[in-house]
Design a protein around this motif. Sequence first.
Motif, PDB file in Angstrom:
ATOM      1  N   ASN A   1      28.783  29.911  40.687  1.00 23.49           N
ATOM      2  CA  ASN A   1      28.757  31.128  41.245  1.00 23.49           C
ATOM      3  C   ASN A   1      30.179  32.057  41.232  1.00 23.49           C
ATOM      4  O   ASN A   1      31.096  31.332  40.730  1.00 23.49           O
ATOM      5  CB  ASN A   1      28.657  30.917  42.693  1.00 23.49           C
ATOM      6  CG  ASN A   1      27.247  30.357  43.096  1.00 23.49           C
ATOM      7  OD1 ASN A   1      26.324  30.956  43.014  1.00 23.49           O
ATOM      8  ND2 ASN A   1      27.098  29.318  43.536  1.00 23.49           N
ATOM      9  N   VAL A   2      30.267  33.084  41.695  1.00 18.78           N
ATOM     10  CA  VAL A   2      31.409  34.041  41.477  1.00 18.78           C
ATOM     11  C   VAL A   2      31.480  34.787  42.678  1.00 18.78           C
ATOM     12  O   VAL A   2      30.712  35.089  43.438  1.00 18.78           O
ATOM     13  CB  VAL A   2      31.569  35.023  40.379  1.00 18.78           C
ATOM     14  CG1 VAL A   2      30.483  35.976  40.369  1.00 18.78           C
ATOM     15  CG2 VAL A   2      32.840  35.466  39.886  1.00 18.78           C
ATOM     16  N   THR A   3      32.705  34.854  43.426  1.00 16.07           N
ATOM     17  CA  THR A   3      32.971  35.813  44.295  1.00 16.07           C
ATOM     18  C   THR A   3      34.074  36.754  44.001  1.00 16.07           C
ATOM     19  O   THR A   3      34.911  36.376  43.106  1.00 16.07           O
ATOM     20  CB  THR A   3      33.397  35.175  45.768  1.00 16.07           C
ATOM     21  OG1 THR A   3      33.395  36.014  46.867  1.00 16.07           O
ATOM     22  CG2 THR A   3      34.531  34.321  45.547  1.00 16.07           C
TER      23      THR A   3
ATOM     24  N   ILE B   1      40.195  40.203  42.187  1.00 14.21           N
ATOM     25  CA  ILE B   1      40.435  38.666  41.681  1.00 14.21           C
ATOM     26  C   ILE B   1      38.818  38.056  41.641  1.00 14.21           C
ATOM     27  O   ILE B   1      38.395  37.837  42.945  1.00 14.21           O
ATOM     28  CB  ILE B   1      41.442  37.934  42.126  1.00 14.21           C
ATOM     29  CG1 ILE B   1      42.742  38.706  42.152  1.00 14.21           C
ATOM     30  CG2 ILE B   1      41.436  36.593  41.678  1.00 14.21           C
ATOM     31  CD1 ILE B   1      43.840  37.874  42.792  1.00 14.21           C
ATOM     32  N   ALA B   2      38.382  37.664  40.587  1.00  9.77           N
ATOM     33  CA  ALA B   2      37.138  37.113  40.723  1.00  9.77           C
ATOM     34  C   ALA B   2      37.605  35.500  40.894  1.00  9.77           C
ATOM     35  O   ALA B   2      38.271  34.956  39.853  1.00  9.77           O
ATOM     36  CB  ALA B   2      36.217  37.281  39.245  1.00  9.77           C
ATOM     37  N   ILE B   3      36.703  34.889  41.653  1.00  6.41           N
ATOM     38  CA  ILE B   3      36.774  33.188  41.847  1.00  6.41           C
ATOM     39  C   ILE B   3      35.635  32.849  41.278  1.00  6.41           C
ATOM     40  O   ILE B   3      34.505  32.925  42.055  1.00  6.41           O
ATOM     41  CB  ILE B   3      37.025  33.114  43.354  1.00  6.41           C
ATOM     42  CG1 ILE B   3      38.617  33.739  43.376  1.00  6.41           C
ATOM     43  CG2 ILE B   3      37.321  31.498  43.339  1.00  6.41           C
ATOM     44  CD1 ILE B   3      38.926  33.790  45.043  1.00  6.41           C
ATOM     45  N   VAL B   4      35.533  32.090  40.403  1.00  6.14           N
ATOM     46  CA  VAL B   4      34.161  31.237  39.850  1.00  6.14           C
ATOM     47  C   VAL B   4      34.375  30.016  40.389  1.00  6.14           C
ATOM     48  O   VAL B   4      35.592  29.273  40.522  1.00  6.14           O
ATOM     49  CB  VAL B   4      34.470  31.187  38.222  1.00  6.14           C
ATOM     50  CG1 VAL B   4      33.118  30.438  37.910  1.00  6.14           C
ATOM     51  CG2 VAL B   4      34.244  32.624  37.532  1.00  6.14           C
ATOM     52  N   TYR B   5      33.448  29.648  41.139  1.00  6.84           N
ATOM     53  CA  TYR B   5      33.400  28.112  41.761  1.00  6.84           C
ATOM     54  C   TYR B   5      31.972  27.639  41.534  1.00  6.84           C
ATOM     55  O   TYR B   5      31.113  28.115  41.173  1.00  6.84           O
ATOM     56  CB  TYR B   5      33.663  28.335  43.247  1.00  6.84           C
ATOM     57  CG  TYR B   5      32.534  29.162  43.832  1.00  6.84           C
ATOM     58  CD1 TYR B   5      31.750  28.489  44.703  1.00  6.84           C
ATOM     59  CD2 TYR B   5      32.725  30.492  43.912  1.00  6.84           C
ATOM     60  CE1 TYR B   5      30.934  29.404  45.512  1.00  6.84           C
ATOM     61  CE2 TYR B   5      31.759  31.185  44.657  1.00  6.84           C
ATOM     62  CZ  TYR B   5      30.745  30.783  45.570  1.00  6.84           C
ATOM     63  OH  TYR B   5      29.785  31.288  46.229  1.00  6.84           O
ATOM     64  N   LEU B   6      31.832  26.251  41.883  1.00  6.18           N
ATOM     65  CA  LEU B   6      30.654  25.477  41.984  1.00  6.18           C
ATOM     66  C   LEU B   6      30.445  25.283  43.308  1.00  6.18           C
ATOM     67  O   LEU B   6      31.013  24.933  44.111  1.00  6.18           O
ATOM     68  CB  LEU B   6      30.962  24.052  41.336  1.00  6.18           C
ATOM     69  CG  LEU B   6      31.433  24.008  39.904  1.00  6.18           C
ATOM     70  CD1 LEU B   6      31.732  22.652  39.361  1.00  6.18           C
ATOM     71  CD2 LEU B   6      30.300  24.725  38.899  1.00  6.18           C
TER      72      LEU B   6
ATOM     73  N   GLU C   1      37.805  29.025  37.887  1.00  8.16           N
ATOM     74  CA  GLU C   1      38.279  30.005  37.217  1.00  8.16           C
ATOM     75  C   GLU C   1      38.679  30.835  38.231  1.00  8.16           C
ATOM     76  O   GLU C   1      38.211  31.455  39.200  1.00  8.16           O
ATOM     77  CB  GLU C   1      37.254  30.365  36.297  1.00  8.16           C
ATOM     78  CG  GLU C   1      38.033  31.134  34.919  1.00  8.16           C
ATOM     79  CD  GLU C   1      36.961  31.467  34.053  1.00  8.16           C
ATOM     80  OE1 GLU C   1      36.291  32.663  34.027  1.00  8.16           O
ATOM     81  OE2 GLU C   1      36.631  30.802  33.360  1.00  8.16           O
ATOM     82  N   LEU C   2      39.889  31.491  37.889  1.00  5.22           N
ATOM     83  CA  LEU C   2      40.553  32.704  38.524  1.00  5.22           C
ATOM     84  C   LEU C   2      40.748  33.962  37.484  1.00  5.22           C
ATOM     85  O   LEU C   2      41.055  33.619  36.377  1.00  5.22           O
ATOM     86  CB  LEU C   2      41.964  32.379  39.127  1.00  5.22           C
ATOM     87  CG  LEU C   2      41.829  31.182  40.131  1.00  5.22           C
ATOM     88  CD1 LEU C   2      43.236  30.823  40.730  1.00  5.22           C
ATOM     89  CD2 LEU C   2      40.978  31.592  41.322  1.00  5.22           C
ATOM     90  N   SER C   3      40.304  35.100  37.768  1.00  4.16           N
ATOM     91  CA  SER C   3      40.508  36.262  36.782  1.00  4.16           C
ATOM     92  C   SER C   3      40.595  37.520  37.397  1.00  4.16           C
ATOM     93  O   SER C   3      40.302  37.713  38.584  1.00  4.16           O
ATOM     94  CB  SER C   3      39.390  36.272  35.690  1.00  4.16           C
ATOM     95  OG  SER C   3      38.092  36.379  36.362  1.00  4.16           O
ATOM     96  N   THR C   4      41.219  38.322  36.970  1.00  3.10           N
ATOM     97  CA  THR C   4      41.541  39.624  37.330  1.00  3.10           C
ATOM     98  C   THR C   4      41.249  40.779  36.103  1.00  3.10           C
ATOM     99  O   THR C   4      41.276  40.362  34.814  1.00  3.10           O
ATOM    100  CB  THR C   4      42.958  39.650  37.925  1.00  3.10           C
ATOM    101  OG1 THR C   4      43.238  41.037  38.579  1.00  3.10           O
ATOM    102  CG2 THR C   4      44.039  39.917  37.012  1.00  3.10           C
ATOM    103  N   GLY C   5      41.293  42.150  36.556  1.00  2.00           N
ATOM    104  CA  GLY C   5      41.178  43.115  35.583  1.00  2.00           C
ATOM    105  C   GLY C   5      39.937  43.265  34.861  1.00  2.00           C
ATOM    106  O   GLY C   5      39.051  42.652  35.186  1.00  2.00           O
ATOM    107  N   ASP C   6      40.001  43.353  33.318  1.00  2.00           N
ATOM    108  CA  ASP C   6      38.892  43.338  32.611  1.00  2.00           C
ATOM    109  C   ASP C   6      38.123  42.061  32.563  1.00  2.00           C
ATOM    110  O   ASP C   6      36.808  42.117  32.455  1.00  2.00           O
ATOM    111  CB  ASP C   6      39.098  43.817  31.184  1.00  2.00           C
ATOM    112  CG  ASP C   6      39.679  45.265  31.115  1.00  2.00           C
ATOM    113  OD1 ASP C   6      39.059  45.934  32.154  1.00  2.00           O
ATOM    114  OD2 ASP C   6      40.328  45.856  30.042  1.00  2.00           O
ATOM    115  N   TYR C   7      38.830  41.099  32.380  1.00  2.00           N
ATOM    116  CA  TYR C   7      38.226  39.655  32.585  1.00  2.00           C
ATOM    117  C   TYR C   7      37.444  39.555  33.776  1.00  2.00           C
ATOM    118  O   TYR C   7      36.390  38.884  33.801  1.00  2.00           O
ATOM    119  CB  TYR C   7      39.386  38.522  32.315  1.00  2.00           C
ATOM    120  CG  TYR C   7      38.708  37.208  31.929  1.00  2.00           C
ATOM    121  CD1 TYR C   7      38.387  37.194  30.489  1.00  2.00           C
ATOM    122  CD2 TYR C   7      38.459  36.037  32.850  1.00  2.00           C
ATOM    123  CE1 TYR C   7      37.928  35.880  30.220  1.00  2.00           C
ATOM    124  CE2 TYR C   7      37.948  34.989  32.401  1.00  2.00           C
ATOM    125  CZ  TYR C   7      37.715  34.928  30.892  1.00  2.00           C
ATOM    126  OH  TYR C   7      37.125  33.480  30.758  1.00  2.00           O
TER     127      TYR C   7
END
Length: 163
Positions: free
Chosen positions: A135-137, A123-128, A85-91
């Motif tokens: 995890n998230v970075t 930008i949050a990057i959710v990964y396995l 997953e990739l997200s930005t802003g409030d998400y």
Amino acid sequence: MLKLISMAKIMQKQLIALVSVASLFIPGNIALARTHGAHCLNNNNGELNQCKVNVDISGKRLDIKFDKEEYQDANFTLKKEQITELSTGDYAKTQVKKSIAKGILSPIGGIISAIDKQARIQIAIVYLDAQNNQNVTLVDIPSRYALLFRQELETMTGLKVKK
């Protein structure tokens, strides 16, 4: 003077024609890796530290390398398949807070306040990870480069950035 201007226009048109023809013969995937200067979440100390983020579209991987020698043990690479997953802003804020609540990240004072900066985009990057744990970075990048960075991430992963 007028003759000089018209010569410049002719040369410009010739250059455009040359570049157009050359693009037919040069493979389109030559420059499919780009490095961005940013601040990245250092999972070893829980801080945002200066880093270089390389998005390798053709190699389908994301490399995060910290600038300071003392943080080199926090460098890591994510393959396309690991990124979920990739997200930005409030998400993105929600993803980071969820990770803190789950204990994936320790409570980090600077991260949430850094997300509120307006001149930069996070930008949050959710990964396995290797053990298949989620995890998230976080990548904090100047807003003027954020659109290109986001487009490269989307192209590399096949995912859309959630807002």
